[in-house]
Design a protein around this motif. Structure first.
Motif, short mmCIF file in Angstrom:
data_model
loop_
_atom_site.label_atom_id
_atom_site.label_comp_id
_atom_site.label_asym_id
_atom_site.label_seq_id
_atom_site.Cartn_x
_atom_site.Cartn_y
_atom_site.Cartn_z
N ASP A 43 0.81 -1.22 0.00
CA ASP A 43 0.00 0.00 0.00
C ASP A 43 0.85 1.27 0.00
OD1 ASP A 43 -2.43 -1.50 0.10
OD2 ASP A 43 -2.08 -1.83 2.23
N ASN A 44 1.75 1.33 -0.97
CA ASN A 44 2.53 2.53 -1.24
C ASN A 44 2.45 2.84 -2.72
OD1 ASN A 44 4.19 3.66 1.18
ND2 ASN A 44 4.31 1.45 1.45
N LEU A 45 3.34 3.65 -3.22
CA LEU A 45 3.37 4.03 -4.64
C LEU A 45 4.69 3.61 -5.28
CD1 LEU A 45 1.90 7.64 -4.21
CD2 LEU A 45 0.65 5.55 -4.80
N LEU A 46 5.23 2.50 -4.83
CA LEU A 46 6.52 2.03 -5.32
C LEU A 46 6.40 1.48 -6.73
CD1 LEU A 46 7.71 0.25 -2.04
CD2 LEU A 46 8.43 2.49 -2.90
N GLU A 47 7.49 1.49 -7.47
CA GLU A 47 7.48 1.00 -8.85
C GLU A 47 8.82 0.37 -9.19
OE1 GLU A 47 6.81 4.37 -11.29
OE2 GLU A 47 8.65 5.40 -10.71
N GLY A 48 8.82 -0.32 -10.34
CA GLY A 48 10.06 -0.93 -10.81
C GLY A 48 10.17 -2.40 -10.41
N GLN A 49 11.27 -3.00 -10.81
CA GLN A 49 11.49 -4.42 -10.56
C GLN A 49 11.92 -4.67 -9.12
OE1 GLN A 49 14.01 -6.30 -13.40
NE2 GLN A 49 13.80 -8.34 -12.52
N VAL A 50 11.34 -5.68 -8.50
CA VAL A 50 11.67 -6.05 -7.13
C VAL A 50 12.95 -6.88 -7.15
CG1 VAL A 50 10.91 -7.31 -5.09
CG2 VAL A 50 9.24 -6.06 -6.48
N PRO A 51 13.95 -6.53 -6.33
CA PRO A 51 15.18 -7.34 -6.29
C PRO A 51 14.85 -8.79 -5.90
CG PRO A 51 15.50 -5.24 -5.17
CD PRO A 51 14.05 -5.34 -5.46
N GLU A 52 15.35 -9.73 -6.69
CA GLU A 52 15.06 -11.14 -6.43
C GLU A 52 15.54 -11.56 -5.05
OE1 GLU A 52 16.63 -13.53 -9.52
OE2 GLU A 52 15.44 -12.58 -11.12
N GLU A 53 16.70 -11.01 -4.61
CA GLU A 53 17.23 -11.38 -3.30
C GLU A 53 16.28 -10.97 -2.18
OE1 GLU A 53 18.69 -9.61 -5.56
OE2 GLU A 53 20.74 -10.27 -5.99
N LEU A 54 15.59 -9.84 -2.38
CA LEU A 54 14.65 -9.39 -1.37
C LEU A 54 13.43 -10.30 -1.32
CD1 LEU A 54 14.00 -7.14 0.71
CD2 LEU A 54 12.80 -5.94 -1.11
N TYR A 55 12.93 -10.67 -2.49
CA TYR A 55 11.75 -11.54 -2.52
C TYR A 55 12.06 -12.93 -1.95
CZ TYR A 55 7.46 -13.76 -4.03
OH TYR A 55 6.26 -14.42 -4.04
N SER A 56 13.31 -13.34 -2.01
CA SER A 56 13.69 -14.67 -1.51
C SER A 56 13.52 -14.78 0.00
CB SER A 56 15.14 -14.99 -1.90
OG SER A 56 16.03 -14.13 -1.21
N ILE A 57 13.24 -13.67 0.68
CA ILE A 57 12.97 -13.72 2.12
C ILE A 57 11.82 -14.68 2.40
CG2 ILE A 57 12.06 -12.38 4.06
CD1 ILE A 57 13.55 -9.96 2.93
N ALA A 58 10.77 -14.61 1.56
CA ALA A 58 9.62 -15.49 1.76
C ALA A 58 10.00 -16.95 1.52
CB ALA A 58 8.49 -15.07 0.82
N VAL A 59 10.91 -17.18 0.61
CA VAL A 59 11.34 -18.55 0.31
C VAL A 59 12.06 -19.16 1.50
CG1 VAL A 59 12.73 -19.97 -1.24
CG2 VAL A 59 11.48 -18.00 -2.14
N HIS A 60 12.75 -18.33 2.27
CA HIS A 60 13.56 -18.83 3.38
C HIS A 60 12.84 -18.69 4.73
CE1 HIS A 60 16.58 -18.09 0.21
NE2 HIS A 60 17.20 -19.13 0.75
N GLY A 61 11.53 -18.67 4.70
CA GLY A 61 10.78 -18.70 5.95
C GLY A 61 10.36 -17.35 6.48
N GLY A 62 10.74 -16.27 5.83
CA GLY A 62 10.34 -14.95 6.27
C GLY A 62 9.00 -14.56 5.66
N ALA A 63 8.67 -13.29 5.75
CA ALA A 63 7.40 -12.80 5.21
C ALA A 63 7.64 -11.48 4.49
CB ALA A 63 6.39 -12.61 6.33
N ILE A 64 6.99 -11.33 3.34
CA ILE A 64 7.11 -10.10 2.56
C ILE A 64 5.76 -9.79 1.93
CG2 ILE A 64 7.95 -11.36 0.52
CD1 ILE A 64 9.61 -8.84 -0.15
N ASP A 65 5.37 -8.53 1.96
CA ASP A 65 4.11 -8.10 1.36
C ASP A 65 4.38 -6.86 0.54
OD1 ASP A 65 1.56 -7.39 0.65
OD2 ASP A 65 0.72 -7.48 2.67
N LEU A 66 4.17 -7.00 -0.78
CA LEU A 66 4.41 -5.90 -1.71
C LEU A 66 3.12 -5.46 -2.40
CD1 LEU A 66 7.63 -7.35 -3.39
CD2 LEU A 66 7.51 -5.71 -1.52
N SER A 67 1.99 -5.97 -1.95
CA SER A 67 0.72 -5.67 -2.61
C SER A 67 0.38 -4.19 -2.48
CB SER A 67 -0.39 -6.52 -1.98
OG SER A 67 -0.55 -6.19 -0.61
N GLY A 68 -0.48 -3.74 -3.40
CA GLY A 68 -0.92 -2.35 -3.34
C GLY A 68 0.07 -1.36 -3.92
N ASN A 69 1.07 -1.87 -4.63
CA ASN A 69 2.02 -1.01 -5.35
C ASN A 69 1.88 -1.33 -6.84
OD1 ASN A 69 3.94 0.37 -3.20
ND2 ASN A 69 3.61 -1.74 -2.54
#
Length: 635
Positions: free
Chosen positions: A508-534
């Protein structure tokens, strides 16, 4: 009386009294920095003792008021005050800027006098340079509540500004009537031994045989601005019966107003002794948890004492004999003599000082008692810079009390929404968490946040923050980041991939552009990430694919590489064409021999062209002859 005459008299008196004593001429006071602030006062003023008072300034918040009975107070600056209601935050300060490093004398006047009509004196603490020095608890004694009290101390300032802060207990608003700050000699009060690890808080500054005097009480000067009170309230019942006040008619006492302590001459022009062989006993109220620095002041001012051994007495502190004193032996007569002693491991709230006569009668001119308050830990300077920058960029409201040191004193809560802890080597405080969710913030995140190298958790969710996310958010220590529900724009910084994030909420921000793959991998390794609403984000599962060669609102790395390769290829082709053109041009300009085959073809072509030309010439000749024949005539 001229200065030269004063010096001459001082030297003559010293030589006549004690040939072995050395004398140093009085020195002009070398420190010129002083502030006298009328807290709550609207204008500058000058009091009857020629002290210039500044209108109220350097405060972080609060409101002004007037005591309920102004006629009770002699000085205009004592009739006004500043108070800090809860709406100004739990912590408020006076911050005096642009100070050179050194030692300072700080003096406050605290008064209530029912200024608010509630008949409830407040409970609050006061700190200087991050160390709690005064504690006020309700109810105050009637005399204190009505008339107020002066308090003072000595402290080192090493960061260019003096912070005098107040912390309200429960909902009580702290109050202050005046604030004075004077630079003093850094070597004063045996600082070489005491060091900078203590604040000297005054628990009693007594002038024996005299009434209260000094700034605000008389025209008598003290270069440090110290005030001196009568000793009578601190005498034991026995001493009150046997004590005798003595004074000298001499206008000169040698050894006064000298570096580093600049003790005033008036202090040594009066004293207390005893009748007969009695004992002088003083009972000083103390806090048993602290150690104390006692300063004793003597001067032989009675003309009857003319030789060594005529007046001798022992100094006992809490029953312990710590020193035998013969003033004449130490300095002769009409000469100041000061000595100090540190008292430790107290077991009572009363510190007892006895002067026990050995010969003649005990005598004392002055006694000072300072609590040695250990300097509290302070926040790492770089992190103080970062937090002050965040205060400005996030537009933190006054009600949150972001004033003074973010973490100190350690006995107070840190800035609202901030959590601190001691660093690994136990020498300073560091910021570990910032929790400012749903606070109505409307600014942006300063890049100085990168200085918070110990930050573990940052929550700025559900505010109205904007701007881009700074690269400074890439602290390796950061594990939790919640910036959801704001108006952040731009791309997600690559620096976030260098942290230890386990929770990332950027929804729920106004972010744009490609999400770094390393950042998204947080969810793969048991963490949590929410990028919806952008709507502008792309490139990872649940989000749209990014346009070819496009990311973060611009060309991607691959796009830049492709353009670079294409540009290089085109440049190479152009370079090759240019090279060949130059070669061809060179062959036309110079007589180079052609290959044999080309020469042969060229010769044949020339023969063919010549033959063709001859045939054309012959045909043209025959045509011309035909035109010259007469026209045919029938017979």
């Amino acid at each position: 009386m001229s200065v030269v005459l004063l010096l001459s008299l001082s030297l003559l008196l010293l030589l006549s009294s004690s040939p072995s004593a050395a004398v140093s001429p009085p020195q002009s006071y070398p420190y010129g920095i002083s502030y006298h602030i009328d807290c709550g006062g609207p204008t500058d003023s000058t009091d009857q003792f020629n002290t210039s008072w500044l209108s109220d300034r350097f405060f972080t918040g609060g409101s002004t008021a007037i005591v309920s009975e102004p006629l009770r107070f002699r000085h205009p600056q004592e009739k006004t005050l500043r108070y800090f209601p809860l709406s100004s935050g739990k912590k408020n300060c006076y911050i005096v800027p642009n100070l050179p490093d050194g030692r300072y004398y700080v003096r406050t006047f605290t008064v209530y006098d029912n200024y608010d009509g509630k008949s409830h004196s407040p409970s609050f603490d006061a700190s200087v340079e991050g160390t709690v020095v005064f504690s006020w608890r309700s109810p105050w004694s009637e005399d204190l509540a009505n008339s107020g009290a002066y308090s003072d101390l000595f402290v080192f300032v090493s960061d260019g500004q003096a912070d005098v802060c107040f912390y309200g207990i429960a909902t009580d608003p702290p109050v202050i009537g005046t604030l004075e700050l004077v630079q003093v000699d850094p070597a004063s009060y045996d600082s070489g031994s005491v060091g900078r690890d203590y604040v000297l808080v005054n628990y009693g500054r007594l002038a024996m045989g005299s009434g209260q005097w000094g700034p605000g009480f008389s025209n008598d000067t003290d270069l440090f601005g110290r005030s001196w009170q009568s000793d009578k309230d601190f005498r034991s019942p026995e001493t009150k019966k046997s004590a005798k006040d003595v004074t000298t008619s001499s206008a000169i006492i040698a050894g006064t107003e000298m570096s580093p302590n600049y003790f005033p001459m008036k202090l040594f022009q009066s004293a207390v002794t005893v009748v007969g062989d009695g004992t002088l006993v003083y009972e000083l109220p103390v806090d048993a948890k602290l150690d104390y620095l006692l300063w004793f002041h003597f001067a032989e001012i009675e003309p009857s004492v003319t030789r060594v051994g005529q007046r001798v007495f022992d100094v006992e502190i809490n029953g312990k004999n710590v020193k035998r004193v013969d003033i004449f032996k130490e300095v002769g007569n009409l000469h100041a003599y000061s000595w100090n002693y540190t008292v430790k491991n107290l077991s009572s709230t009363v510190l007892t000082v006895k002067l026990v006569t050995v010969a003649g009668a005990a005598l004392i001119s002055g006694l000072e008692n300072y609590a040695l308050v250990p300097v509290d830990l302070a926040t790492v300077p770089d992190q103080v810079v970062a937090m002050k920058a965040l205060k400005e960029s996030l537009r933190v409201p006054d009600r949150m009390g972001w004033n003074g040191d973010p973490c100190a004193p350690t006995t107070w809560d840190a800035w609202e929404g901030v959590t601190c802890h001691v660093n690994k080597n136990g020498t300073a405080l560091v910021i570990s968490q910032i929790d400012l969710g749903i606070q109505g913030l409307k600014g942006y995140i300063s890049d100085q946040i990168g200085l918070l190298s110990n930050l573990v958790s940052l929550n700025l969710s559900s505010n109205s923050l904007g701007g881009t996310l700074p690269d400074g958010l890439g602290q390796k220590s950061l594990t939790r980041l919640d910036l959801s529900g704001n108006q952040f724009t731009g791309s997600i910084p690559e620096t976030l991939t260098t942290s230890s994030l386990q929770l990332v909420l950027l929804n729920d921000n106004l972010l744009e552009g490609q999400v770094p793959e390393e950042l998204y991998s947080i969810a793969v390794h048991g963490g949590a990430i929410d990028l919806s609403g952008n709507k502008g984000l792309c490139g990872v599962p649940t989000l749209p694919e990014c346009p070819l060669f496009w990311e973060n609102g611009g060309l991607s790395k691959k796009g830049k590489i492709a353009i670079g390769v294409s540009s290089a290829l085109i440049f190479f082709v152009l370079l090759l064409v240019g090279y060949l053109f130059c070669i061809r041009r060179g062959r036309n300009d110079y007589d180079f021999g052609l290959p044999q085959e080309l020469m042969s073809l060229y010769a044949k072509r020339n023969r063919y062209q010549r033959q063709k030309s001859l045939m054309h010439l012959e045909m043209e000749s025959q045509h011309a002859k035909a035109l010259q024949t007469p026209p045919y005539t029938p017979r």
